[in-house]
Write a protein that holds these residues in place. Sequence first.
Motif, PDB file in Angstrom:
ATOM      1  N   ILE A 141      44.442  45.562  36.563  1.00  6.92           N
ATOM      2  CA  ILE A 141      43.206  44.962  37.075  1.00  6.92           C
ATOM      3  C   ILE A 141      42.132  44.992  35.996  1.00  6.92           C
ATOM      4  N   ASP A 142      42.042  46.093  35.267  1.00  6.87           N
ATOM      5  CA  ASP A 142      41.041  46.214  34.215  1.00  6.87           C
ATOM      6  C   ASP A 142      41.299  45.227  33.086  1.00  6.87           C
ATOM      7  N   ASP A 143      42.557  45.007  32.746  1.00  7.38           N
ATOM      8  CA  ASP A 143      42.896  44.113  31.637  1.00  7.38           C
ATOM      9  C   ASP A 143      42.685  42.638  31.963  1.00  7.38           C
ATOM     10  N   ALA A 144      43.045  42.239  33.175  1.00  3.67           N
ATOM     11  CA  ALA A 144      43.099  40.802  33.441  1.00  3.67           C
ATOM     12  C   ALA A 144      42.333  40.334  34.669  1.00  3.67           C
ATOM     13  N   ALA A 145      41.915  41.243  35.544  1.00  5.03           N
ATOM     14  CA  ALA A 145      41.310  40.857  36.821  1.00  5.03           C
ATOM     15  C   ALA A 145      42.118  39.748  37.491  1.00  5.03           C
ATOM     16  N   PRO A 146      43.409  40.028  37.742  1.00  4.58           N
ATOM     17  CA  PRO A 146      44.273  39.006  38.337  1.00  4.58           C
ATOM     18  C   PRO A 146      43.942  38.736  39.802  1.00  4.58           C
ATOM     19  N   ASN A 147      44.483  37.665  40.307  1.00  3.08           N
ATOM     20  CA  ASN A 147      44.351  37.347  41.714  1.00  3.08           C
ATOM     21  C   ASN A 147      45.096  38.409  42.515  1.00  3.08           C
ATOM     22  N   ILE A 148      44.583  38.761  43.650  1.00  2.26           N
ATOM     23  CA  ILE A 148      45.153  39.809  44.498  1.00  2.26           C
ATOM     24  C   ILE A 148      46.608  39.539  44.870  1.00  2.26           C
ATOM     25  N   LYS A 149      46.996  38.298  44.986  1.00  2.00           N
ATOM     26  CA  LYS A 149      48.364  37.985  45.407  1.00  2.00           C
ATOM     27  C   LYS A 149      49.404  38.397  44.372  1.00  2.00           C
ATOM     28  N   ASP A 150      49.004  38.613  43.132  1.00  2.12           N
ATOM     29  CA  ASP A 150      49.929  38.982  42.075  1.00  2.12           C
ATOM     30  C   ASP A 150      50.141  40.490  41.950  1.00  2.12           C
ATOM     31  N   LEU A 176      37.994  52.981  43.559  1.00  2.00           N
ATOM     32  CA  LEU A 176      38.254  52.707  42.153  1.00  2.00           C
ATOM     33  C   LEU A 176      38.285  51.209  41.882  1.00  2.00           C
ATOM     34  N   VAL A 177      38.491  50.438  42.942  1.00  2.99           N
ATOM     35  CA  VAL A 177      38.584  48.979  42.870  1.00  2.99           C
ATOM     36  C   VAL A 177      37.826  48.399  44.050  1.00  2.99           C
ATOM     37  N   GLU A 178      37.234  47.234  43.838  1.00  2.00           N
ATOM     38  CA  GLU A 178      36.607  46.494  44.932  1.00  2.00           C
ATOM     39  C   GLU A 178      37.075  45.050  44.862  1.00  2.00           C
ATOM     40  N   LEU A 179      37.021  44.371  45.994  1.00  2.76           N
ATOM     41  CA  LEU A 179      37.408  42.958  46.038  1.00  2.76           C
ATOM     42  C   LEU A 179      36.166  42.097  46.118  1.00  2.76           C
ATOM     43  N   GLY A 180      36.178  41.039  45.330  1.00  2.00           N
ATOM     44  CA  GLY A 180      35.084  40.081  45.365  1.00  2.00           C
ATOM     45  C   GLY A 180      35.650  38.680  45.519  1.00  2.00           C
ATOM     46  N   GLU A 181      35.019  37.864  46.319  1.00  2.00           N
ATOM     47  CA  GLU A 181      35.475  36.492  46.526  1.00  2.00           C
ATOM     48  C   GLU A 181      34.949  35.630  45.379  1.00  2.00           C
ATOM     49  N   PHE A 182      35.873  35.042  44.597  1.00  2.00           N
ATOM     50  CA  PHE A 182      35.440  34.221  43.475  1.00  2.00           C
ATOM     51  C   PHE A 182      35.537  32.734  43.781  1.00  2.00           C
ATOM     52  N   HIS A 183      36.298  32.352  44.778  1.00  2.00           N
ATOM     53  CA  HIS A 183      36.334  30.999  45.351  1.00  2.00           C
ATOM     54  C   HIS A 183      36.548  31.200  46.842  1.00  2.00           C
ATOM     55  N   GLY A 230      38.042  31.870  50.034  1.00  2.00           N
ATOM     56  CA  GLY A 230      39.394  32.235  50.419  1.00  2.00           C
ATOM     57  C   GLY A 230      40.224  32.865  49.312  1.00  2.00           C
ATOM     58  N   HIS A 231      39.665  33.015  48.122  1.00  2.00           N
ATOM     59  CA  HIS A 231      40.372  33.605  46.982  1.00  2.00           C
ATOM     60  C   HIS A 231      39.642  34.867  46.553  1.00  2.00           C
ATOM     61  N   TRP A 232      40.353  35.983  46.615  1.00  2.54           N
ATOM     62  CA  TRP A 232      39.768  37.276  46.311  1.00  2.54           C
ATOM     63  C   TRP A 232      40.282  37.805  44.988  1.00  2.54           C
ATOM     64  N   ARG A 233      39.418  38.458  44.240  1.00  4.09           N
ATOM     65  CA  ARG A 233      39.799  39.030  42.955  1.00  4.09           C
ATOM     66  C   ARG A 233      39.364  40.498  42.916  1.00  4.09           C
ATOM     67  N   PRO A 234      40.281  41.380  42.554  1.00  8.93           N
ATOM     68  CA  PRO A 234      39.914  42.784  42.433  1.00  8.93           C
ATOM     69  C   PRO A 234      39.148  43.033  41.136  1.00  8.93           C
ATOM     70  N   SER A 235      38.258  44.006  41.164  1.00 11.13           N
ATOM     71  CA  SER A 235      37.554  44.417  39.950  1.00 11.13           C
ATOM     72  C   SER A 235      37.394  45.936  39.977  1.00 11.13           C
ATOM     73  N   ILE A 236      37.261  46.483  38.799  1.00 11.06           N
ATOM     74  CA  ILE A 236      37.137  47.926  38.640  1.00 11.06           C
ATOM     75  C   ILE A 236      35.703  48.358  38.959  1.00 11.06           C
TER      76      ILE A 236
END
Length: 66
Positions: free
Chosen positions: A13-22, A36-43, A45-51
């Motif tokens: 997650i720290d390296d790439a901030a991938p989509n949650i589905k991956d 340690l991680v939170e989810l943020g909506e970037f589009h 219906g599309h969520w991205r984890p971040s540190i």
Amino acid sequence: MLTPHEVATLMLIDDAAPNIKDLDRAAVHALIEQELVELGEFHPGHWRPSITTRGSSILSAIARGR
């Protein structure tokens, strides 16, 4: 204490901030519970984890070998 799989997920997650589905959902959920991680909506219906700051501190400690 984090499992090796959770540490690996945190690093991914720290390296790439991938989509949650991956990512392994159980590991992501455990990291969210430990704040340690939170989810943020970037589009819609599309969520991205971040540190979080706490997650970043853990990764820094790991990098220092502690």
